[in-house]
Design a protein around this motif. Structure first.
Motif, PDB file in Angstrom:
ATOM      1  N   PRO A 169      42.739  38.306  36.599  1.00 54.86           N
ATOM      2  CA  PRO A 169      42.456  39.712  36.913  1.00 54.86           C
ATOM      3  C   PRO A 169      40.970  40.057  36.877  1.00 54.86           C
ATOM      4  N   LYS A 170      40.203  39.438  35.983  1.00 57.74           N
ATOM      5  CA  LYS A 170      38.776  39.752  35.912  1.00 57.74           C
ATOM      6  C   LYS A 170      38.042  39.262  37.159  1.00 57.74           C
ATOM      7  N   THR A 171      38.432  38.103  37.667  1.00 63.68           N
ATOM      8  CA  THR A 171      37.809  37.591  38.892  1.00 63.68           C
ATOM      9  C   THR A 171      38.180  38.466  40.076  1.00 63.68           C
ATOM     10  N   ARG A 172      39.455  38.862  40.154  1.00 59.64           N
ATOM     11  CA  ARG A 172      39.865  39.738  41.258  1.00 59.64           C
ATOM     12  C   ARG A 172      39.136  41.079  41.184  1.00 59.64           C
ATOM     13  N   MET A 173      38.922  41.578  39.963  1.00 56.90           N
ATOM     14  CA  MET A 173      38.192  42.832  39.799  1.00 56.90           C
ATOM     15  C   MET A 173      36.750  42.684  40.266  1.00 56.90           C
ATOM     16  N   ALA A 174      36.143  41.536  39.977  1.00 60.70           N
ATOM     17  CA  ALA A 174      34.765  41.294  40.412  1.00 60.70           C
ATOM     18  C   ALA A 174      34.688  41.193  41.932  1.00 60.70           C
ATOM     19  N   VAL A 175      35.705  40.584  42.547  1.00 55.26           N
ATOM     20  CA  VAL A 175      35.749  40.513  44.008  1.00 55.26           C
ATOM     21  C   VAL A 175      35.837  41.924  44.590  1.00 55.26           C
ATOM     22  N   ARG A 176      36.686  42.773  44.000  1.00 57.96           N
ATOM     23  CA  ARG A 176      36.815  44.153  44.478  1.00 57.96           C
ATOM     24  C   ARG A 176      35.492  44.898  44.348  1.00 57.96           C
ATOM     25  N   ALA A 177      34.819  44.689  43.233  1.00 63.39           N
ATOM     26  CA  ALA A 177      33.541  45.368  43.024  1.00 63.39           C
ATOM     27  C   ALA A 177      32.529  44.934  44.083  1.00 63.39           C
ATOM     28  N   PHE A 178      32.490  43.645  44.374  1.00 63.68           N
ATOM     29  CA  PHE A 178      31.574  43.167  45.409  1.00 63.68           C
ATOM     30  C   PHE A 178      31.942  43.760  46.765  1.00 63.68           C
ATOM     31  N   GLN A 179      33.230  43.741  47.096  1.00 62.01           N
ATOM     32  CA  GLN A 179      33.662  44.269  48.389  1.00 62.01           C
ATOM     33  C   GLN A 179      33.277  45.734  48.541  1.00 62.01           C
ATOM     34  N   SER A 180      33.470  46.503  47.468  1.00 57.05           N
ATOM     35  CA  SER A 180      33.114  47.917  47.507  1.00 57.05           C
ATOM     36  C   SER A 180      31.621  48.094  47.737  1.00 57.05           C
ATOM     37  N   ALA A 181      30.808  47.340  47.015  1.00 49.15           N
ATOM     38  CA  ALA A 181      29.356  47.456  47.139  1.00 49.15           C
ATOM     39  C   ALA A 181      28.880  47.007  48.521  1.00 49.15           C
ATOM     40  N   ALA A 182      29.599  46.049  49.121  1.00 48.28           N
ATOM     41  CA  ALA A 182      29.191  45.511  50.417  1.00 48.28           C
ATOM     42  C   ALA A 182      29.775  46.292  51.589  1.00 48.28           C
ATOM     43  N   GLY A 183      30.572  47.321  51.306  1.00 52.02           N
ATOM     44  CA  GLY A 183      31.160  48.122  52.373  1.00 52.02           C
ATOM     45  C   GLY A 183      32.295  47.423  53.095  1.00 52.02           C
ATOM     46  N   LEU A 184      32.963  46.512  52.405  1.00 51.28           N
ATOM     47  CA  LEU A 184      34.097  45.787  52.992  1.00 51.28           C
ATOM     48  C   LEU A 184      35.411  46.427  52.560  1.00 51.28           C
ATOM     49  N   GLY A 185      36.488  46.019  53.213  1.00 50.51           N
ATOM     50  CA  GLY A 185      37.804  46.440  52.757  1.00 50.51           C
ATOM     51  C   GLY A 185      38.051  45.915  51.357  1.00 50.51           C
TER      52      GLY A 185
END
Length: 303
Positions: A256-272
């Protein structure tokens, strides 16, 4: 005591078709032949199979789509068929016409990919069986590999005697036992599905299956089983290099922590934002890393 595969299927899919249940009951030798001989491997295989078949209730893909659903699945920007709203309204609930438009000669690019070269192939070779084998080419290839004429007799792909054969052959060709041992459901789903459709549901099924198939009383954390995955370790290190907060433990496990980090990156990068490190996210991460590595070291310049 751990459940057998057929017991787990009956628990999670109480309305499973008899054809699939019979195939499972007769399938021990085939599972052994293809190396699906651990709870982790079986849980991953069954999670994919149960999702693809709607809980072992679907023999063939139902092509009777509504206009709304057709646009979502096969519409412009979602599929190579690029079905327009007007087309969808005219094709709605016409299974053979829809299949020909999206899988057959009405979609030349996809038809070539699937080996559908005759009128009607789109419908005749629509999703079929345990892992929904699609296309004349897929039926021929699987049939040649296992010695069953699925091309001329696609109905055999759901016959209890043969139903597991194309699915297990696809599993083996994709080297998916390796991915199962690494607990990499993303890679398995991408190979089976061609993308990540239904990943959340596949993960839910896996989370239910693994405890059932494991020894009774054995503590099972579905996120922490399996071998370290070098691809996940690479992803975790990349996210750390890009400032993951908090920093991730680089352990090769997609928790879950890795998936959360992926979500954070996606949000910052303007991705889905979906927490899935698919090709677009991977490319964005690599682009950011390249920019970071290419940035001048101001301290060195000042020195």
């Amino acid at each position: 005591m751990a459940m057998t595969a057929i017991e787990a299927v009956k628990r999670l899919a109480p309305h499973a078709r008899q054809e699939y249940l019979e195939a499972m009951q007769k399938g021990d030798a085939l599972f052994q032949q293809h190396g699906i001989n651990t709870p982790l491997r079986m849980a991953h295989f069954l999670a994919q199979a149960l999702h693809e078949t709607g809980g072992f209730r679907i023999l063939r893909e139902n092509m009777s789509y509504s206009a709304e659903r057709m646009v979502v699945i096969f519409g412009v920007g979602n599929h190579s068929a690029a079905v327009t709203r007007a087309e969808a309204e005219s094709l709605a609930h016409k299974p053979e016409q829809i299949a020909e438009r999206v899988y057959g000669l009405g979609n030349p690019r996809k038809a070539r990919e699937l080996g559908n070269d005759q009128p009607g192939d789109g419908f005749r070779y629509r999703g079929n069986g345990v892992l929904q084998t699609t296309g004349r080419g897929g039926h021929k290839r699987m049939g040649d590999a296992v010695g069953v004429d699925f091309e001329n007799h696609p109905e055999l792909a759901t016959d209890p005697e043969h139903a597991l054969k194309p699915a297990l052959q696809e599993w083996t060709e994709g080297n998916l036992n390796v991915q199962a041992d690494r607990n990499n459901i993303n890679a398995i789903t991408r190979r089976i599905n061609g993308g990540f459709n239904g990943l959340a549901h596949r993960k839910q099924l896996f989370n239910k299956l693994l405890p059932l198939l494991s020894e009774e009383g054995q503590a099972v954390d579905p996120d922490m089983v399996g071998l370290e995955d070098p691809e996940v370790k690479q992803l975790q290190q990349a996210l750390n290099d890009l400032g993951a907060d908090p920093q991730l433990v680089v352990d090769g496990r997609m928790g879950p922590k890795t998936r959360m980090a992926v979500r954070a990156f996606q949000s910052a990068a303007g991705l889905g934002v979906d927490g899935i490190a698919g090709p677009i996210t991977e490319a964005a991460i690599e682009l950011r890393l390249s920019a970071l590595r290419g940035a001048p070291n101001l301290e060195d310049e000042d020195g």
